[in-house]
Design a protein around this motif. Structure first.
Motif, PDB file in Angstrom:
ATOM      1  N   MET A   1      -7.683  11.598   1.335  1.00 51.19           N
ATOM      2  CA  MET A   1      -6.454  11.106   1.212  1.00 51.19           C
ATOM      3  C   MET A   1      -6.631   9.487   1.354  1.00 51.19           C
ATOM      4  N   GLU A   2      -7.479   8.906   2.159  1.00 49.83           N
ATOM      5  CA  GLU A   2      -7.375   7.759   2.481  1.00 49.83           C
ATOM      6  C   GLU A   2      -7.901   6.752   1.134  1.00 49.83           C
ATOM      7  N   GLN A   3      -8.778   7.226   0.578  1.00 50.45           N
ATOM      8  CA  GLN A   3      -9.344   6.679  -0.532  1.00 50.45           C
ATOM      9  C   GLN A   3      -8.267   6.828  -1.804  1.00 50.45           C
ATOM     10  N   LEU A   4      -7.604   8.085  -1.737  1.00 47.17           N
ATOM     11  CA  LEU A   4      -6.678   8.090  -2.922  1.00 47.17           C
ATOM     12  C   LEU A   4      -5.548   7.257  -2.832  1.00 47.17           C
ATOM     13  N   ALA A   5      -5.027   7.121  -1.600  1.00 46.39           N
ATOM     14  CA  ALA A   5      -3.887   6.328  -1.113  1.00 46.39           C
ATOM     15  C   ALA A   5      -4.048   5.039  -1.489  1.00 46.39           C
ATOM     16  N   ALA A   6      -5.574   4.247  -1.306  1.00 46.42           N
ATOM     17  CA  ALA A   6      -5.634   3.181  -1.386  1.00 46.42           C
ATOM     18  C   ALA A   6      -5.839   2.951  -3.170  1.00 46.42           C
ATOM     19  N   ASP A   7      -6.244   3.851  -4.067  1.00 46.42           N
ATOM     20  CA  ASP A   7      -6.465   3.591  -5.300  1.00 46.42           C
ATOM     21  C   ASP A   7      -5.016   3.873  -6.373  1.00 46.42           C
ATOM     22  N   VAL A   8      -4.316   4.481  -5.596  1.00 46.59           N
ATOM     23  CA  VAL A   8      -3.215   4.958  -6.425  1.00 46.59           C
ATOM     24  C   VAL A   8      -2.272   3.781  -6.984  1.00 46.59           C
TER      25      VAL A   8
ATOM     26  N   PRO B   1       0.910  -1.054   0.062  1.00 46.48           N
ATOM     27  CA  PRO B   1       0.005  -0.114  -0.095  1.00 46.48           C
ATOM     28  C   PRO B   1       0.933   1.207  -0.005  1.00 46.48           C
ATOM     29  N   ALA B   2       0.292   2.311  -0.389  1.00 48.08           N
ATOM     30  CA  ALA B   2       0.802   3.667  -0.500  1.00 48.08           C
ATOM     31  C   ALA B   2       1.368   4.062   1.040  1.00 48.08           C
ATOM     32  N   GLN B   3       2.467   4.514   1.111  1.00 49.37           N
ATOM     33  CA  GLN B   3       2.925   5.027   2.572  1.00 49.37           C
ATOM     34  C   GLN B   3       3.007   6.548   2.588  1.00 49.37           C
ATOM     35  N   ARG B   4       2.733   7.290   3.718  1.00 48.33           N
ATOM     36  CA  ARG B   4       2.978   8.592   3.690  1.00 48.33           C
ATOM     37  C   ARG B   4       4.144   9.169   4.381  1.00 48.33           C
ATOM     38  N   HIS B   5       4.721  10.108   3.452  1.00 47.59           N
ATOM     39  CA  HIS B   5       5.667  10.735   4.246  1.00 47.59           C
ATOM     40  C   HIS B   5       5.642  12.305   4.261  1.00 47.59           C
ATOM     41  N   GLY B   6       6.470  12.864   5.379  1.00 51.29           N
ATOM     42  CA  GLY B   6       6.277  14.515   5.322  1.00 51.29           C
ATOM     43  C   GLY B   6       6.360  14.794   6.754  1.00 51.29           C
ATOM     44  N   ILE B   7       7.268  15.349   7.432  1.00 50.61           N
ATOM     45  CA  ILE B   7       7.301  15.793   8.810  1.00 50.61           C
ATOM     46  C   ILE B   7       6.238  17.251   8.718  1.00 50.61           C
TER      47      ILE B   7
END
Length: 588
Positions: free
Chosen positions: A540-547, A488-494
């Motif tokens: 963002m949740e749905q987008l990250a799941a579909d990317v 799955p897509a991971q999120r980054h950025g402090i």
């Protein structure tokens, strides 16, 4: 053509449930030939005059009906040579009404927006002409075609006159019609020519006053005052042998103010009898003040003074003054509409230029590297927007990636995005330390953003080609999505504060090691804050799941697939926010 009486209600008419009688309503049917319209208009006029309709109202209804019938013939019956047009007229209380039914399907626009650019053009002014002659113009589509209804409040119908009275009325009408001479028509034609050829509105007013004096054949002085936003009357053209005030304040009572308030003409038989504070008191003789109108909007007052006259204005003279006032109303409205159109065209052109400049400032080519493919794309909700991205090579050893979103949209946001771009490019000495670079840029532009009560969210990242490490600094921007393998897509950025919140902020850096096949998606919030038809936000949740399912090929192909995905989700609804993506893919 056949003329019939109506003994039953008109199929599409609503007359409060009453049955219609011959004395109230009449009906004509005619084929689609222009030469037949005159017969119908003669029947209509005769019917109206027999029941006491005054000459002015009768003429207005006749002109409006003529325009409607001609439109029905020329447009409503196109391709239908055997079609019939039905014309119905009569009284409903104090309203005189004409209905014209044709087999067409006309859908009109706003009459105020349909003035032709060329005032002498024969076509293109029918809707606005009808609206200026009657109180109400109504179009609607019925089962049998298009129905036009013209209504004018004229007072209740009078009992039908006797044969002798009808004869007398006919003679009087003929005498009145004969009184409108060729000279009058010629003067109106020349006035139309003046309207088309005058270099300025003031020049046209001077020409119109000269034509008026020629027709009246008496010494006269004309003036035109326009109604200002504050209620005052400002003179833009005046002829007088004595000084008169150029501006009449809203509180000053005078004949011209009375015309504005009552929206009705005023005749003054002895100007010297007016109160001292009235500007017309300084003149002698008689005066005629007529409102300058366009439809229901009053624009000013046109006044004609005959200093040496001993008799009041004749009806013929008054009619021509009214005609000049009508021309002035048309000229003023045309001038205003042309000014508005020019302003819109100028603003549109300026936006086009701004959009071209902004597009030119975005990267059109991306650094080539055997290990990485980079691509970015930005789509503004308006002609110009506040999203921005940049890709800057760093000494052939790496690349600086920048994405930002300025608060708001349109030109102000675009200007601030350009300022941010300039600030970033002025500190490329810090390109390998994105945290320090963001801090320096924020210190440089923070005071300006604070004064404007605006802020900028941004991400700046340095990608080192040799170590395959990404150094990421975040100023209040949405996360970067990282795709690694099939996971799955991971999120980054402090998270950090947006630019403009304070000038002494220090931004931290996050270090991300990129493996072969890893993909990074930088984006602005316009990507995931779109809504579908049910007003449900993508998120963002749905987008990250579909990317992961969308990014199968190159960054360019993924970008096209992503925007198509967004269009499908939003049912191609117009975007309300700018949308920008920046993609990095490690080969392997």
């Amino acid at each position: 053509m056949s003329l019939t009486s109506l003994s039953v209600p008109i199929p599409s008419a609503e007359v409060q449930g009453r049955r219609l009688t011959r004395s109230e309503w009449m009906q004509c049917e005619l084929s689609a030939h222009l030469d037949l319209s005159r017969q119908v208009l003669d029947e209509l006029s005769a019917f109206a005059r027999e029941r006491g309709l005054d000459a002015e109202s009768c003429r207005a209804m006749e002109l409006a009906a003529a325009e409607g019938i001609n439109n029905a013939i020329e447009h409503g019956c196109v391709g239908k040579p055997e079609a019939l047009i039905r014309v119905v007229w009569g009284w409903s209380g104090e309203i005189f009404e004409v209905r014209i039914l044709d087999p067409g399907s006309f859908a009109p626009g706003d009459p105020r927006q349909l003035l032709p650019n060329d005032p002498l053009k024969e076509s293109g002014r029918g809707l606005f002409l009808m609206a200026s002659l009657v109180d109400e113009v109504q179009h609607r589509l019925v089962d049998s075609g298009h129905e036009l209804t013209l209504r004018k409040k004229v007072g209740a119908a009078k009992p039908r006159a006797s044969a002798l009275e009808q004869l007398q009325q006919a003679v009087e009408t003929m005498a009145a019609d004969l009184h409108v001479t060729y000279e009058d028509f010629s003067a109106l034609l020349r006035l139309s020519e003046d309207l088309a050829t005058a270099s300025t509105f003031e020049a046209f007013v001077a020409m119109a006053c000269r034509r008026l004096r020629e027709l009246l054949q008496v010494e006269s002085c004309c003036s035109l005052r326009l109604l200002e936003d504050d209620g005052s009357l400002e003179m833009i053209y005046g002829e007088s042998q004595r000084p008169v005030p150029l501006r009449l304040e809203a509180a000053r009572e005078c004949v011209e103010r009375l015309v504005i308030r009552n929206r009705h003409e005023e005749k003054v038989y002895h100007c010297s009898a007016l109160p001292l504070e009235d500007p017309l008191h300084a003149t002698s003789g008689c005066a005629f003040a007529d409102p300058v109108l366009f439809q229901d909007k009053i624009l000013g007052v046109f006044t004609v003074v005959q200093p040496k006259a001993t008799q009041p204005f004749s009806e013929r003279q008054a009619n021509f003054v009214r005609s000049v006032s009508d021309f002035l109303g048309i000229a003023l409205t045309t001038l205003s509409l042309q000014g508005e159109r020019s302003a819109r065209e100028r603003a549109s052109r300026e936006l086009e230029i701004a959009a071209t400049i902004q597009t030119a400032l975005l990267p059109r080519e991306f650094p080539e590297n055997s290990n990485y493919r980079i691509f970015g794309q930005s789509r503004s909700a308006m002609e110009v927007g506040g999203d921005y991205f940049d890709v800057l090579p760093v000494r052939n050893v790496g690349v600086l990636l920048v994405i930002a979103d300025v608060m708001g949209k349109g030109v102000p946001a675009a200007l601030l995005a350009t300022i941010f771009r300039t600030a970033v490019r002025s500190r490329l000495d810090l390109a390998t330390r994105p945290g320090l670079l963001l801090s320096a840029v924020n210190q440089q532009i923070s005071d300006d953003l604070y004064r404007l009560d605006m802020f900028i969210t941004a991400q700046v990242a340095y990608l080192c080609y040799e170590t395959h490490r990404l150094f990421l600094a975040n100023a209040g921007h949405c996360p970067v999505l990282r795709l690694s393998g099939n996971g799955p897509a991971q999120r980054h950025g402090i998270q950090g504060y947006p630019l403009g919140v304070g000038g002494s902020i220090r931004f931290k850096e996050e270090v991300i090691a990129l493996d072969p096949g890893d993909r990074l998606l930088f984006l602005t919030d316009g990507i995931f804050e779109i809504e579908n038809a049910g007003h449900h936000m993508l998120g963002m949740e749905q987008l990250a799941a579909d990317v992961p399912n969308l990014w199968k090929e190159s960054p360019e192909q993924f970008s096209n697939a992503l925007f198509e995905y967004l269009n499908i989700f939003s049912h191609s609804a117009p975007s309300t926010d700018d949308r920008t993506v920046l993609m990095v893919q490690r080969q392997g």
